[in-house]
Design a protein around this motif. Structure first.
Motif, PDB file in Angstrom:
ATOM      1  N   GLU A  26      31.102  44.512  47.294  1.00  0.00           N
ATOM      2  CA  GLU A  26      32.324  43.771  47.585  1.00  0.00           C
ATOM      3  C   GLU A  26      33.037  43.214  46.370  1.00  0.00           C
ATOM      4  O   GLU A  26      34.267  43.132  46.339  1.00  0.00           O
ATOM      5  N   ARG A  27      32.278  42.825  45.350  1.00  0.00           N
ATOM      6  CA  ARG A  27      32.883  42.166  44.201  1.00  0.00           C
ATOM      7  C   ARG A  27      33.047  43.103  43.001  1.00  0.00           C
ATOM      8  O   ARG A  27      34.068  43.059  42.307  1.00  0.00           O
ATOM      9  N   PRO A  29      33.853  46.203  42.328  1.00  0.00           N
ATOM     10  CA  PRO A  29      35.038  47.032  42.079  1.00  0.00           C
ATOM     11  C   PRO A  29      36.224  46.256  41.503  1.00  0.00           C
ATOM     12  O   PRO A  29      37.083  46.843  40.834  1.00  0.00           O
ATOM     13  N   ASP A  30      36.287  44.947  41.752  1.00  0.00           N
ATOM     14  CA  ASP A  30      37.417  44.141  41.287  1.00  0.00           C
ATOM     15  C   ASP A  30      37.127  43.352  40.020  1.00  0.00           C
ATOM     16  O   ASP A  30      38.007  42.650  39.508  1.00  0.00           O
ATOM     17  N   VAL A  32      36.770  43.003  36.330  1.00  0.00           N
ATOM     18  CA  VAL A  32      37.133  43.686  35.091  1.00  0.00           C
ATOM     19  C   VAL A  32      36.057  43.424  34.035  1.00  0.00           C
ATOM     20  O   VAL A  32      35.643  42.282  33.821  1.00  0.00           O
ATOM     21  N   ASN A  62      35.194  36.319  35.309  1.00  0.00           N
ATOM     22  CA  ASN A  62      34.563  36.548  36.606  1.00  0.00           C
ATOM     23  C   ASN A  62      33.906  35.277  37.121  1.00  0.00           C
ATOM     24  O   ASN A  62      34.089  34.896  38.285  1.00  0.00           O
ATOM     25  N   SER A  65      36.190  32.685  38.715  1.00  0.00           N
ATOM     26  CA  SER A  65      37.003  33.043  39.889  1.00  0.00           C
ATOM     27  C   SER A  65      36.486  32.368  41.152  1.00  0.00           C
ATOM     28  O   SER A  65      35.307  32.056  41.273  1.00  0.00           O
ATOM     29  N   GLU A  67      36.246  33.622  44.124  1.00  0.00           N
ATOM     30  CA  GLU A  67      35.373  34.515  44.895  1.00  0.00           C
ATOM     31  C   GLU A  67      33.949  34.512  44.344  1.00  0.00           C
ATOM     32  O   GLU A  67      32.977  34.490  45.101  1.00  0.00           O
ATOM     33  N   ARG A 196      28.852  50.598  36.921  1.00  0.00           N
ATOM     34  CA  ARG A 196      30.213  51.029  37.241  1.00  0.00           C
ATOM     35  C   ARG A 196      30.319  52.533  37.060  1.00  0.00           C
ATOM     36  O   ARG A 196      29.917  53.076  36.033  1.00  0.00           O
TER      37      ARG A 196
END
Length: 198
Positions: A26-27, A29-30, A32, A62, A65, A67, A196
């Motif tokens: 969930e996290r 992929p977003d 960076v 990250n 954030s 999230e 990744r």
């Protein structure tokens, strides 16, 4: 590269693994700059996560954030005691850092008495490949306080144990003893990995 090591006692192992897999699905992929991670539990129930980012700035972005904060608050509760963090901007790779196909991972922690010598030993991959073909790769992460975490990926545990029996060249043994202190070994018998793609 930047490496963050998170470790602490955890008896809720299935839930912890699910939390890590949820983060990856969930996290990741977003996020960076996230490159991957190596995870596992020791025999005495310590959870160890060695997470790689392109840079400290990307890792901090990250962490800051909303999230990530929400996910971490849920995950933190799975530890039996407050987890330790080791943030390392001083990172050295051997043989590209390892492999997600490793069957056994040994995490070595201690105090870097001679960081330059430690780094030099890590980058002497010719000698590593000759002496220990069971080693797929490794990372050396040194924190600002002088502590280090070395993560070594092996083909499998049987090969690693067989390799340990070989007599290490005297010069190499002396260099290792002079370069580190307060060493402890954390064996991850059933490691898992995330990275990744592309």
């Amino acid at each position: 590269m930047f490496i963050q090591v998170i470790q602490g006692p955890c008896s809720r192992q299935d839930e912890m693994r699910s939390a890590m897999e949820q983060w990856e699905a969930e996290r990741a992929p977003d996020v960076v700059g996230w490159l991957g991670g190596t995870y596992g539990f020791t025999d005495d129930g310590m959870f160890v996560a060695v997470v790689r980012f392109e840079s400290e700035e990307m890792a901090r972005s990250n962490s800051d954030s909303r999230e990530q904060s929400a996910w971490w608050e849920r995950t933190r509760a799975l530890f039996d005691a407050e987890p330790e963090f080791h943030d390392c901007t001083d990172v050295t790779l051997a043989l590209d850092g390892g492999s997600d196909d490793a069957g056994f991972v040994q995490v070595i922690q201690g105090r870097a008495v001679d960081p330059d010598r430690l780094r030099a030993m890590m980058t002497d991959t010719r000698q590593m490949q000759e002496e220990r073909p069971d080693i797929l790769g490794a990372t050396l992460a040194i924190a600002d306080d002088g502590t280090f975490t070395e993560t070594v990926a092996f083909t499998d545990e049987a090969a690693a144990r067989e390799g340990e029996k070989k007599e290490m060249p005297a010069e190499m043994r002396e260099q290792m003893m002079a370069a580190m202190d307060d060493v402890r070994y954390l064996d991850l018998h059933q490691p898992w990995f995330a990275s990744r793609m592309g």
